[in-house]
Design an enzyme around this catalytic site. Structure first.
Site, PDB file in Angstrom:
ATOM      1  NE  ARG A  50      -2.519  -9.763 -11.783  1.00 43.05           N
ATOM      2  CZ  ARG A  50      -2.194  -8.689 -12.491  1.00 43.05           C
ATOM      3  NH1 ARG A  50      -1.065  -8.666 -13.182  1.00 43.05           N
ATOM      4  NH2 ARG A  50      -2.978  -7.633 -12.511  1.00 43.05           N
ATOM      5  CG  LEU A  91     -13.930   1.881  -6.365  1.00 44.81           C
ATOM      6  CD1 LEU A  91     -13.838   1.637  -7.864  1.00 44.81           C
ATOM      7  CD2 LEU A  91     -15.372   1.835  -5.886  1.00 44.81           C
ATOM      8  N   GLY A 148      -5.264   1.243 -17.628  1.00 51.81           N
ATOM      9  CA  GLY A 148      -6.139   1.695 -18.704  1.00 51.81           C
ATOM     10  C   GLY A 148      -5.477   2.858 -19.440  1.00 51.81           C
ATOM     11  CD  GLU A 167      -9.416  -0.793 -17.931  1.00 49.22           C
ATOM     12  OE1 GLU A 167      -8.623  -1.357 -17.168  1.00 49.22           O
ATOM     13  OE2 GLU A 167      -9.592   0.441 -17.931  1.00 49.22           O
ATOM     14  CG  ASN A 170      22.026  -0.598  41.747  1.00 45.87           C
ATOM     15  OD1 ASN A 170      22.501  -0.146  40.715  1.00 45.87           O
ATOM     16  ND2 ASN A 170      22.274  -1.829  42.170  1.00 45.87           N
ATOM     17  CD  GLN A 186     -18.196  -5.037  -6.292  1.00 46.74           C
ATOM     18  OE1 GLN A 186     -17.101  -4.934  -5.739  1.00 46.74           O
ATOM     19  NE2 GLN A 186     -18.363  -4.846  -7.594  1.00 46.74           N
TER      20      GLN A 186
HETATM   21  C1  UD1 Z   1      -8.522  -0.007 -12.941  1.00 45.78           C
HETATM   22  C2  UD1 Z   1      -9.014   0.789 -14.147  1.00 45.78           C
HETATM   23  C3  UD1 Z   1      -7.821   1.150 -15.010  1.00 45.78           C
HETATM   24  C4  UD1 Z   1      -6.823   1.952 -14.189  1.00 45.78           C
HETATM   25  C5  UD1 Z   1      -6.424   1.191 -12.940  1.00 45.78           C
HETATM   26  C6  UD1 Z   1      -5.598   2.069 -12.036  1.00 45.78           C
HETATM   27  C7  UD1 Z   1     -11.246  -0.054 -14.655  1.00 45.78           C
HETATM   28  C8  UD1 Z   1     -12.067  -0.902 -15.529  1.00 45.78           C
HETATM   29  N1  UD1 Z   1      -9.937  -0.010 -14.885  1.00 45.78           N
HETATM   30  O1  UD1 Z   1      -7.961  -1.193 -13.466  1.00 45.78           O
HETATM   31  O2  UD1 Z   1      -8.257   1.920 -16.129  1.00 45.78           O
HETATM   32  O3  UD1 Z   1      -5.684   2.241 -14.981  1.00 45.78           O
HETATM   33  O4  UD1 Z   1      -7.588   0.773 -12.200  1.00 45.78           O
HETATM   34  O5  UD1 Z   1      -5.122   1.345 -10.954  1.00 45.78           O
HETATM   35  O6  UD1 Z   1     -11.778   0.591 -13.766  1.00 45.78           O
HETATM   36  N2  UD1 Z   1     -12.735  -3.217  -7.217  1.00 45.78           N
HETATM   37  C9  UD1 Z   1     -13.924  -3.432  -6.557  1.00 45.78           C
HETATM   38  N3  UD1 Z   1     -14.840  -4.258  -7.092  1.00 45.78           N
HETATM   39  C10 UD1 Z   1     -14.671  -4.849  -8.299  1.00 45.78           C
HETATM   40  C11 UD1 Z   1     -13.461  -4.615  -8.978  1.00 45.78           C
HETATM   41  C12 UD1 Z   1     -12.520  -3.802  -8.411  1.00 45.78           C
HETATM   42  O7  UD1 Z   1     -14.137  -2.899  -5.460  1.00 45.78           O
HETATM   43  O8  UD1 Z   1     -15.574  -5.568  -8.735  1.00 45.78           O
HETATM   44  C13 UD1 Z   1     -11.730  -2.344  -6.598  1.00 45.78           C
HETATM   45  C14 UD1 Z   1     -10.429  -3.072  -6.290  1.00 45.78           C
HETATM   46  O9  UD1 Z   1     -10.419  -3.577  -4.973  1.00 45.78           O
HETATM   47  C15 UD1 Z   1      -9.373  -1.994  -6.491  1.00 45.78           C
HETATM   48  C16 UD1 Z   1     -10.006  -1.038  -7.488  1.00 45.78           C
HETATM   49  O10 UD1 Z   1     -11.383  -1.330  -7.521  1.00 45.78           O
HETATM   50  O11 UD1 Z   1      -9.116  -1.306  -5.293  1.00 45.78           O
HETATM   51  C17 UD1 Z   1      -9.415  -1.219  -8.883  1.00 45.78           C
HETATM   52  O12 UD1 Z   1      -9.660  -2.545  -9.296  1.00 45.78           O
HETATM   53  P1  UD1 Z   1      -8.630  -3.384 -10.151  1.00 45.78           P
HETATM   54  O13 UD1 Z   1      -9.210  -4.695 -10.430  1.00 45.78           O
HETATM   55  O14 UD1 Z   1      -7.288  -3.338  -9.515  1.00 45.78           O
HETATM   56  O15 UD1 Z   1      -8.632  -2.511 -11.481  1.00 45.78           O
HETATM   57  P2  UD1 Z   1      -7.522  -2.486 -12.594  1.00 45.78           P
HETATM   58  O16 UD1 Z   1      -7.663  -3.650 -13.455  1.00 45.78           O
HETATM   59  O17 UD1 Z   1      -6.201  -2.239 -11.983  1.00 45.78           O
END
Ligand code: UD1
Ligand code: CA
Length: 463
Positions: free
Chosen positions: A15, A8, A140, A154, A376, A72
């Site tokens: 942030r 993903l 989470g 979460e 040289n 996406q």
């Molecule tokens: C997510 C998990 C959390 C876990 C954490 C670990 C969920 C709801 N939560 O939270 O339980 O502890 O990861 O790091 O899954 N991404 C997409 N599309 C989206 C949203 C996110 O591709 O619509 C990708 C982001 O680029 C990232 C990954 O998914 O690489 C995780 O997304 P992020 O928003 O960082 O999730 P967390 O809130 O950290």
């Protein structure tokens, strides 16, 4: 049966305040996404689909058609991200799918493989990789019933009591591919963030009478992700120290590690010393008993034994044994310095071969040239390789002696043992053992400066 991975990488990462997708931010010299892909490949997973979204073009460019992608368009959560890979999932429904976060670079082969073994042994629909953290904030939390997992909640949706739980979701999961497809259909946006949470697949699987398991890893680093620049710095510091430790185990010497950054793929021989301010990147390989630094930047170079580099920048080049270079030297791509070459201050070498024991001691540019042995170079030699239209090569035979401030107008060839007089501009080939002199006759004007200098020489004459 086909096992495969989805990574993903579609999220924005607000942030970070970055103009590129968060998974493209680097830990050491590799984007976090690259670390995750490597972990998959080391685990034997070659079928990989990366979910892109925010500024997808950066990720496409980086992946360069090596892996599948799914786009996406709107970032509606991790569950929604996996839904975009439905086509990929349907191609091989038999087998298991690993889902990983593109922003958690330390996921490793061992965790992936052990989690899969357990996933298969327990015949789970989903197995969540978890870890115990002293500071679980931001992750989470894993809710357990007796010894089994019950759900993942979460941080934003959690009660105070749930927030006290130290077992966190790494964001990595093994799914039975068929089960994953079914579970994705059941996800909804009923949570504080209004997103489709992939984490909800756990509760859902259990509700539907399926099996959900947990693989709790001992290596808690694998969960480390980066949501802020502070997190990213922390990942870099962790990675940096790990690499330094590995090299020290191999006999590499560091007197002080300030400013030393070494990429994961760099190899260094025993008894080599790396001095402060040195950055080693890419597929750089360094032999034994070298001294590299202070303040070197070396990328994709192969360096022999007993080499000394001081304040050298070198890229995509080969530097053989016992070469000494520096300070303030630039070795540009496609250069080859053979055994015992000496390169001194303010010298640039580009796309050139320099033969054994040749010396280029100061203020010289050697570009697009083939230089023999024991040549040289006088101070201030320039190979004039560019006429404004094309680049041409110079050939300089063994044992040539090039006078100071010589210009070699390429294409030109100096036969072996040829000499050039200081200040000569060489515009035609010089035969073996010949001397090339190109100079106007020196004219002397007697007493020329006396008038000008009168006030200095005879101050009492001044009125
Ligand atoms: C997510 C998990 C959390 C876990 C954490 C670990 C969920 C709801 N939560 O939270 O339980 O502890 O990861 O790091 O899954 N991404 C997409 N599309 C989206 C949203 C996110 O591709 O619509 C990708 C982001 O680029 C990232 C990954 O998914 O690489 C995780 O997304 P992020 O928003 O960082 O999730 P967390 O809130 O950290
Ligand atoms: Ca995250």
């Amino acid at each position: 049966m086909m096992n495969q991975a989805i990574i993903l990488a579609g999220g924005h990462g607000d942030r970070m305040k970055a103009a590129i997708p968060k998974p493209m931010l680097r830990v050491l010299d590799v984007p976090m996404l690259g670390w995750v892909i490597r972990a998959c490949e080391k685990s034997g997973l070659s079928r990989i689909c990366v979910v892109t979204g925010y500024k997808a073009q950066y990720i496409e460019l980086y992946l360069n058609d090596r892996y599948r992608t799914a786009y996406q368009a709107e970032q509606l959560g991790t569950g929604h991200a996996v839904m975009q890979a439905e086509k990929f999932l349907r191609e091989f429904e038999e087998g298991n799918t690993l889902v990983l976060c593109g922003d958690a670079p330390f996921m490793d082969q061992e965790t992936i493989q052990r989690a899969l073994q357990q996933h298969q042994a327990q015949e789970n629909d989903v197995t969540v990789v978890t870890a115990l953290l002293d500071h679980p904030q931001g992750y989470g939390r894993v809710l357990r019933s007796e010894s089994m997992i019950a759900a993942i909640v979460e941080e934003k949706d959690a009660t105070d009591a749930q927030r006290a739980i130290k077992e966190v979701n790494s964001g990595a999961y093994w799914f039975r591919t068929k089960s994953l497809l079914e579970l994705l259909d059941g996800l909804s946006q009923s949570n504080v963030q209004g997103e489709y949470y992939l984490t909800d697949t756990v509760g859902l699987a259990l509700e539907r009478g399926g099996r959900a398991g947990v693989y709790c890893t001992e290596n808690a680093d694998v969960v480390l992700g980066a949501n802020t620049r502070q997190d990213l710095l922390h990942l870099n510091e962790t990675a940096r120290q790990r690499v330094l430790d590995l090299h020290m185990d191999n006999g590499v010497n560091f007197v002080c590690t300030d400013g030393i950054l070494i990429g994961n793929d760099v190899e260094i021989g025993a008894e080599t010393t790396i001095l402060p301010g040195t950055i080693l990147k890419g597929k750089t390989k360094i032999g034994v008993k070298c001294t590299i630094g202070p303040n070197c930047l070396i990328e994709n170079c192969t360096i022999g034994d007993q080499v000394t580099l001081n304040a050298v920048q070198a890229y995509d080049s080969v530097i053989e044994d016992a070469v000494k270079a520096g300070p303030f030297v630039h070795i540009r791509p496609n250069s080859h310095l053979k055994n015992g070459v000496k390169i001194g201050d303010f010298v640039e070498i580009k796309n050139s071969t320099v033969g054994e024991q040749t010396a280029v001691a100061h203020l010289t540019y050697v570009g697009d040239s083939d230089v023999g042995k024991k040549v040289n170079f006088g101070c201030g030699t320039v190979t004039v390789n560019y006429d404004g239209m094309t680049k041409n090569r110079c050939e300089i035979g063994d044992n040539c002696f090039i006078g100071c401030n010589t210009n070699l107008i390429a294409p030109v060839k100096l036969g072996k043992g040829a000499y050039t007089a200081a200040g000569t501009t060489v515009t035609q080939d010089v035969p073996e053992y010949a001397l090339a002199v190109e100079r106007a006759d020196l004219k002397l004007k007697e007493g020329y400066s006396k008038k000008k200098l009168r006030s200095k020489l005879f101050p009492s004459d001044d009125k």
